[in-house]
Design a protein around this motif. Structure first.
Motif, PDB file in Angstrom:
ATOM      1  N   ARG A 170     -38.485 -55.430  15.459  1.00 60.15           N
ATOM      2  CA  ARG A 170     -38.265 -55.848  16.843  1.00 60.15           C
ATOM      3  C   ARG A 170     -39.035 -54.932  17.791  1.00 60.15           C
ATOM      4  O   ARG A 170     -38.951 -53.710  17.674  1.00 60.15           O
ATOM      5  CB  ARG A 170     -36.777 -55.801  17.203  1.00 60.15           C
ATOM      6  CG  ARG A 170     -35.921 -56.792  16.442  1.00 60.15           C
ATOM      7  CD  ARG A 170     -34.455 -56.614  16.806  1.00 60.15           C
ATOM      8  NE  ARG A 170     -34.240 -56.790  18.247  1.00 60.15           N
ATOM      9  CZ  ARG A 170     -34.054 -57.962  18.826  1.00 60.15           C
ATOM     10  NH1 ARG A 170     -34.071 -59.064  18.111  1.00 60.15           N
ATOM     11  NH2 ARG A 170     -33.845 -58.042  20.122  1.00 60.15           N
ATOM     12  N   HIS A 175     -43.762 -58.265  21.850  1.00 62.27           N
ATOM     13  CA  HIS A 175     -43.387 -59.675  21.970  1.00 62.27           C
ATOM     14  C   HIS A 175     -43.904 -60.278  23.276  1.00 62.27           C
ATOM     15  O   HIS A 175     -44.570 -61.327  23.271  1.00 62.27           O
ATOM     16  CB  HIS A 175     -41.863 -59.803  21.903  1.00 62.27           C
ATOM     17  CG  HIS A 175     -41.369 -61.211  21.922  1.00 62.27           C
ATOM     18  ND1 HIS A 175     -40.923 -61.849  20.793  1.00 62.27           N
ATOM     19  CD2 HIS A 175     -41.247 -62.117  22.937  1.00 62.27           C
ATOM     20  CE1 HIS A 175     -40.550 -63.086  21.097  1.00 62.27           C
ATOM     21  NE2 HIS A 175     -40.737 -63.263  22.406  1.00 62.27           N
ATOM     22  N   ASP A 227     -37.738 -63.240  12.653  1.00 60.91           N
ATOM     23  CA  ASP A 227     -36.522 -63.449  13.419  1.00 60.91           C
ATOM     24  C   ASP A 227     -36.339 -64.927  13.749  1.00 60.91           C
ATOM     25  O   ASP A 227     -37.303 -65.638  14.047  1.00 60.91           O
ATOM     26  CB  ASP A 227     -36.591 -62.630  14.712  1.00 60.91           C
ATOM     27  CG  ASP A 227     -35.265 -62.568  15.433  1.00 60.91           C
ATOM     28  OD1 ASP A 227     -34.925 -63.549  16.120  1.00 60.91           O
ATOM     29  OD2 ASP A 227     -34.567 -61.555  15.308  1.00 60.91           O
ATOM     30  N   TYR A 229     -35.439 -66.254  16.310  1.00 58.65           N
ATOM     31  CA  TYR A 229     -35.890 -66.604  17.658  1.00 58.65           C
ATOM     32  C   TYR A 229     -37.262 -67.274  17.622  1.00 58.65           C
ATOM     33  O   TYR A 229     -37.607 -68.042  18.512  1.00 58.65           O
ATOM     34  CB  TYR A 229     -35.931 -65.355  18.540  1.00 58.65           C
ATOM     35  CG  TYR A 229     -36.099 -65.671  20.010  1.00 58.65           C
ATOM     36  CD1 TYR A 229     -35.162 -66.433  20.685  1.00 58.65           C
ATOM     37  CD2 TYR A 229     -37.189 -65.190  20.731  1.00 58.65           C
ATOM     38  CE1 TYR A 229     -35.304 -66.727  22.028  1.00 58.65           C
ATOM     39  CE2 TYR A 229     -37.343 -65.468  22.069  1.00 58.65           C
ATOM     40  CZ  TYR A 229     -36.400 -66.241  22.713  1.00 58.65           C
ATOM     41  OH  TYR A 229     -36.543 -66.537  24.042  1.00 58.65           O
ATOM     42  N   GLY A 230     -38.030 -66.989  16.581  1.00 57.67           N
ATOM     43  CA  GLY A 230     -39.331 -67.637  16.430  1.00 57.67           C
ATOM     44  C   GLY A 230     -39.242 -69.119  16.170  1.00 57.67           C
ATOM     45  O   GLY A 230     -40.244 -69.837  16.271  1.00 57.67           O
ATOM     46  N   GLU A 236     -42.856 -68.920  20.882  1.00 64.87           N
ATOM     47  CA  GLU A 236     -41.992 -67.837  20.421  1.00 64.87           C
ATOM     48  C   GLU A 236     -42.298 -67.468  18.963  1.00 64.87           C
ATOM     49  O   GLU A 236     -42.152 -66.312  18.574  1.00 64.87           O
ATOM     50  CB  GLU A 236     -40.526 -68.220  20.576  1.00 64.87           C
ATOM     51  CG  GLU A 236     -40.076 -68.448  22.013  1.00 64.87           C
ATOM     52  CD  GLU A 236     -40.229 -67.209  22.895  1.00 64.87           C
ATOM     53  OE1 GLU A 236     -40.433 -66.091  22.352  1.00 64.87           O
ATOM     54  OE2 GLU A 236     -40.166 -67.360  24.136  1.00 64.87           O
ATOM     55  N   VAL A 240     -42.958 -63.660  17.836  1.00 61.27           N
ATOM     56  CA  VAL A 240     -42.145 -63.053  16.786  1.00 61.27           C
ATOM     57  C   VAL A 240     -43.025 -62.636  15.605  1.00 61.27           C
ATOM     58  O   VAL A 240     -42.844 -61.565  15.026  1.00 61.27           O
ATOM     59  CB  VAL A 240     -41.038 -64.032  16.333  1.00 61.27           C
ATOM     60  CG1 VAL A 240     -40.423 -63.584  15.015  1.00 61.27           C
ATOM     61  CG2 VAL A 240     -39.963 -64.146  17.409  1.00 61.27           C
ATOM     62  N   GLU A 243     -44.699 -59.423  16.496  1.00 56.55           N
ATOM     63  CA  GLU A 243     -43.775 -58.302  16.323  1.00 56.55           C
ATOM     64  C   GLU A 243     -43.719 -57.875  14.863  1.00 56.55           C
ATOM     65  O   GLU A 243     -43.821 -56.683  14.535  1.00 56.55           O
ATOM     66  CB  GLU A 243     -42.366 -58.703  16.759  1.00 56.55           C
ATOM     67  CG  GLU A 243     -42.130 -58.793  18.237  1.00 56.55           C
ATOM     68  CD  GLU A 243     -40.677 -59.137  18.529  1.00 56.55           C
ATOM     69  OE1 GLU A 243     -39.858 -58.210  18.664  1.00 56.55           O
ATOM     70  OE2 GLU A 243     -40.357 -60.341  18.619  1.00 56.55           O
ATOM     71  N   THR A 244     -43.550 -58.847  13.976  1.00 56.92           N
ATOM     72  CA  THR A 244     -43.421 -58.559  12.550  1.00 56.92           C
ATOM     73  C   THR A 244     -44.714 -57.995  11.991  1.00 56.92           C
ATOM     74  O   THR A 244     -44.697 -57.102  11.135  1.00 56.92           O
ATOM     75  CB  THR A 244     -43.030 -59.832  11.788  1.00 56.92           C
ATOM     76  OG1 THR A 244     -41.930 -60.469  12.438  1.00 56.92           O
ATOM     77  CG2 THR A 244     -42.641 -59.507  10.355  1.00 56.92           C
TER      78      THR A 244
END
Length: 271
Positions: A170, A175, A227, A229-230, A236, A240, A243-244
């Protein structure tokens, strides 16, 4: 919008500079100003901020650290910074945010999020109560926003927490600034354009497949590296995935090899 084509097409620099003497003059003054900025001594306290707050910094090579510091300096200088709700602007806020955002630019030259003009920082997560304003609310975990008009809104609480723990998957700054890269084509929709049509087509195929798989996994509450949220939408999903990519690159390469390799091409680096 692609990183691979960020200089020739991402901000349309070449075409505009070619057809506009005014833009060429602006480019010259901007580059001169940036050179002057980079000649200024680097404040010693800023290194401590990077070491304490930007968890990735210590893992970088000397060359990468120097480049990140240069990018950080220019982002700090060129953006308008705002704080709200009792938060006091400080070098720590600017260096932490700019230094983390700079990670996304280590693979390219002469791009400093020109499409971002204002960075707005709240002390804690925000919630939208009306169409006109942002209201702080503990019950909401709406930690950040990126707008096509060039504004990025961040929760300082989340910025610090995420940036100091660099490998948990995260990172709010990564993001939101990934959204800004996504928006270089005029729309934050997760549709990237690479330097060649074959890679662009491959991105759309892989992104669609990975997005659908994440949506299905989220519906089934299956454990995933990416996540949930993606699964909101493809914009998104890209944020995400970014981020990863920076936070858990080895796992991403093992579990989503094609997605990882495409992000390596996009960001022009292999974390």
């Amino acid at each position: 919008n692609a990183f691979l084509s960020i200089q020739p097409t991402g901000c349309q620099r070449v075409s505009i500079a070619t057809h506009s003497n005014g833009y060429s003059m602006f480019n010259w003054f901007r580059n001169r100003r940036r050179k002057n900025i980079l000649r200024e001594p680097w404040p010693s306290t800023w290194v401590s901020i990077l070491e304490d707050n930007v968890g990735h910094y210590k893992a970088l090579s000397t060359v990468e650290k120097n480049k990140l510091k240069a990018i950080t300096r220019i982002i700090i200088s060129e953006k308008h910074w705002e704080v709200h709700d009792g938060l006091v602007m400080s070098d720590e806020i600017k260096v932490t945010i700019a230094g983390t955002a700079a990670l996304l630019l280590l693979g390219v030259n002469d791009f400093y999020f020109e499409n971002v003009n204002t960075i707005i920082v709240f002390p804690v997560p925000i919630r939208r109560e009306t169409q006109d304003g942002l209201v702080v609310g503990r019950e909401s975990r709406h930690a950040g926003e990126a707008w096509q008009n060039g504004q990025v809104v961040l929760s300082w609480q989340d910025v610090v927490s995420d940036s100091r723990t660099p490998f948990d998957g995260r990172n709010l700054v990564i993001h939101e600034f990934a959204h800004c890269l996504d928006g270089l084509d005029g729309e934050m929709g997760g549709s990237l354009t690479f330097g060649d049509s074959a890679t662009t087509r491959r991105w759309h195929q892989v992104c669609e497949s990975e997005f659908e798989a994440l949506v299905l996994a989220a519906e089934r509450r299956q454990k995933t590296l990416l996540d949930y949220y993606g699964a909101t939408n493809q914009a998104e999903f890209f944020a995400v995935a970014s981020e990863t990519f920076f936070e858990k690159p080895r796992q991403l390469k093992e579990e989503h090899a094609e997605l990882f390799e495409l992000l390596v091409k996009y960001y022009r680096l292999d974390p």
